[in-house]
Each structure stands twice: as structure tokens, then as C-alpha cells.
Motif scaffolding. Sequence first.
Motif, mmCIF file in Angstrom:
data_model
loop_
_atom_site.group_PDB
_atom_site.id
_atom_site.type_symbol
_atom_site.label_atom_id
_atom_site.label_comp_id
_atom_site.label_asym_id
_atom_site.label_seq_id
_atom_site.Cartn_x
_atom_site.Cartn_y
_atom_site.Cartn_z
ATOM 1 N N UNK A 188 0.845 -1.180 0.000
ATOM 2 C CA UNK A 188 0.000 0.000 0.000
ATOM 3 C C UNK A 188 0.888 1.239 0.000
ATOM 4 N N UNK A 189 0.350 2.333 -0.514
ATOM 5 C CA UNK A 189 1.032 3.625 -0.441
ATOM 6 C C UNK A 189 0.060 4.692 0.019
ATOM 7 N N UNK A 190 0.529 5.636 0.843
ATOM 8 C CA UNK A 190 -0.326 6.755 1.223
ATOM 9 C C UNK A 190 -0.142 7.893 0.228
ATOM 10 N N UNK A 191 -0.816 9.019 0.453
ATOM 11 C CA UNK A 191 -0.746 10.129 -0.501
ATOM 12 C C UNK A 191 0.673 10.642 -0.679
ATOM 13 N N UNK A 192 1.435 10.696 0.410
ATOM 14 C CA UNK A 192 2.816 11.198 0.312
ATOM 15 C C UNK A 192 3.662 10.274 -0.550
ATOM 16 N N UNK A 193 3.494 8.962 -0.366
ATOM 17 C CA UNK A 193 4.242 8.009 -1.185
ATOM 18 C C UNK A 193 3.860 8.157 -2.650
ATOM 19 N N UNK A 194 2.567 8.283 -2.943
ATOM 20 C CA UNK A 194 2.115 8.405 -4.322
ATOM 21 C C UNK A 194 2.578 9.704 -4.953
ATOM 22 N N UNK A 207 -5.355 12.408 -5.017
ATOM 23 C CA UNK A 207 -5.320 11.056 -4.467
ATOM 24 C C UNK A 207 -6.307 10.152 -5.197
ATOM 25 N N UNK A 208 -7.516 10.659 -5.462
ATOM 26 C CA UNK A 208 -8.507 9.867 -6.180
ATOM 27 C C UNK A 208 -8.061 9.593 -7.611
#
Length: 350
Positions: A145-151, A251-252
Motif C-alpha cells: 500500500x502507499x499513502x498520498x505522500x508516497x504516491x 489522491x482519487x
Amino acid sequence: MNILSVNCRGCGQPEAVQELCLLVEKWPAVVFLMETRMGEERALGLQRNFGFPNAIVVKSEGLSGGLMLLWQRNVVVAELRDFNEVLLAEEQIGGNDREAWQMAAFKDAVNDCRLTDLGYHGLPYTWDNRQDAARNVKVRLDRAFGDNRFLDVMGGSEVFHVPLAESDHCGVLVETWDRDVFGSIKQQVKSLRAELEAERSSTLYQGPTDRERHLVATLGEVLAREETMERQRSRIAWLKEGDRNTAFFQAKARARNRTNRIKLLKDEAGNEFTDQDDLERLACDFYQKLFAAQENLQPELICRHVPRKVTPEMADVSERPFSEQEVEEAFFQMAPSKAPGADGFNAGFF
């Protein structure tokens, strides 16, 4: 930068250590090992063999457990490990059906943490009980999984399921690279803000100049364009107009982009292609053949077996002239920022 996660089910056997050494030869920036079944001293010896400067070790309790995190310096990481649960029933092959409430609880936890599944290449499962015939069970227990910062930083990451011989789990390898998000708009915003700061710094003791007003207006237009484009990419229609929340839309959009991305296609002979030029060629060939006129067709043979669905009364209603009220009602049911028409303007313009 690569990230590797392995449920190794014990690192004591020479074969298991050798298999891990071969994986680490790819020089991942982060390695996370689960169920090492090793004490702290042996684990730190493994760290030295792998050549990692940093490590956190949780020693095993007897013959169970044990964790080890190895990393280089200055890294941004994703959440990847054996979660021992699935998000969808289709992620299990064989065995008893999984409890719906357990999958729902896992999905709620993922949503609460605002994580996005990074997908995968390779086998559709990561754990195999290695039993015969009807007793065999395969499940996708390991994932990334990745959060918004990772993405934001590593949005183009690719996840690979790596088959292993010495563990009943696959390794999970995340290959990442930096990329610009929404590059041209972002660069315009950055450049305009720098120009605006410089202009205001040179006019500290006077009111706004014409150039400052022009820069402010231009920056506002670019920010509005950014939000509109992010809104269209995310396909979120329910947020109120004027709510400037581009991080939400980004993010979406990133999550949707990962789902929509085509990474592999097969031709009629079953050959697999991943190169972009080959993907474009196969897609064009497929739709050209799909929509090309076929020879020796007799549609009347088929139409005689298709039941009539449109009654004469329905035909009369559809053919009668439409009123201005009907046009207005249909128009205001359209989302204002969706895809534009042939003239290039969407519904919100009118």
C-alpha cells in the motif's frame, strides 16, 4: 529505489539465506523480513552479510515470530507485508470461503489509513499451502500500500510477486521511480508564485502595480484550471463548487489511474507484450477488426429472433418534438465539469 518484503518462514537454513542473498543483490533500499525465527545476534550477522547500514530487529520467541527491517539512508517507504487478510473474496483460490466481516474490517482499516493498493505483476496469489488437489489453497495475503505522500513522490511504482522456493509466501518487490505529478500546471504555479514574490518585494512602499494585478489574476486562473482538471481526472462530482481541495482529487485520480493503466496485452496467438508501441499497435488492431464490416452477413436472420421492445406508443413519444423545459431539465442534470462537447466547452461554461 526498490523495496522488498518477504515472509521467509525461517532464515536459519543455508538455502533460505542463499535465496535472500540473491534477492538482495538487486540492491533494494528497504528490506522487511517476517518470521525470521532468529535471535538478535544472528539477525545482526545477516544484516552485515547483506551490507545494510541500518537495521531494526525483533527477535523471535522460540521457533515463531521474528522481524527484521533493513534500510539505506533517506528513503520514502510504502506499507508492505503479510496482512493475513484479503480485500476481495476473489483473492483466495480454494479452501473455505472467507468471512465477509473480516474482509470488510480490513477494507475499513485501509480506508481509515488513507492507503491505496499499489497492485501487482505476476501470480495472483502470494501464499500457497502446498497441499494436493482439493486441499490446495492459494491467497493474496502479502501486498503493498502507499499513502498520498508516497504516491506524490513515487507514484509510478510497480509491484512484483517474486516466487520463492524456501518459503510458502512470495516475496513482494516494489520498484519505484520519481515522477512529476501534473507537471506543466505545477511548474506554472511555482513560476508564477516566484514572479509574484519578486514583484511584491520590489514594491514594498507602494500599492499593487499593474504587473502584480496581472500575476495575481493569472495565478488564480491557473489554480482554477488545476482544480478543474483534477476534478475531471478524479471523476468526483459531489464536492461543492469552490472547495479547493486538490490534494483530495489528486489522491482519487492517482488511485483511478493505477486501475486504468494497461501494462500488458496478449495477441491472438497468446504472446504477451509490454512495450508501449506494441500495446498501441495491438489495441488499434483489435478495434479495427472489431468494428470492420464482416462479409456475407445476413442480419435479417438474427433480427427475426429478436423480440420487439419498442411499442408504437413508445415510438410516438420518442419522435414527438421536445420542449424547452425538457432541454433545461436534461441540461441541469449534467455534471458541470465533465467531458466537454465538440466545441471544447463543458456544461459549466453554459
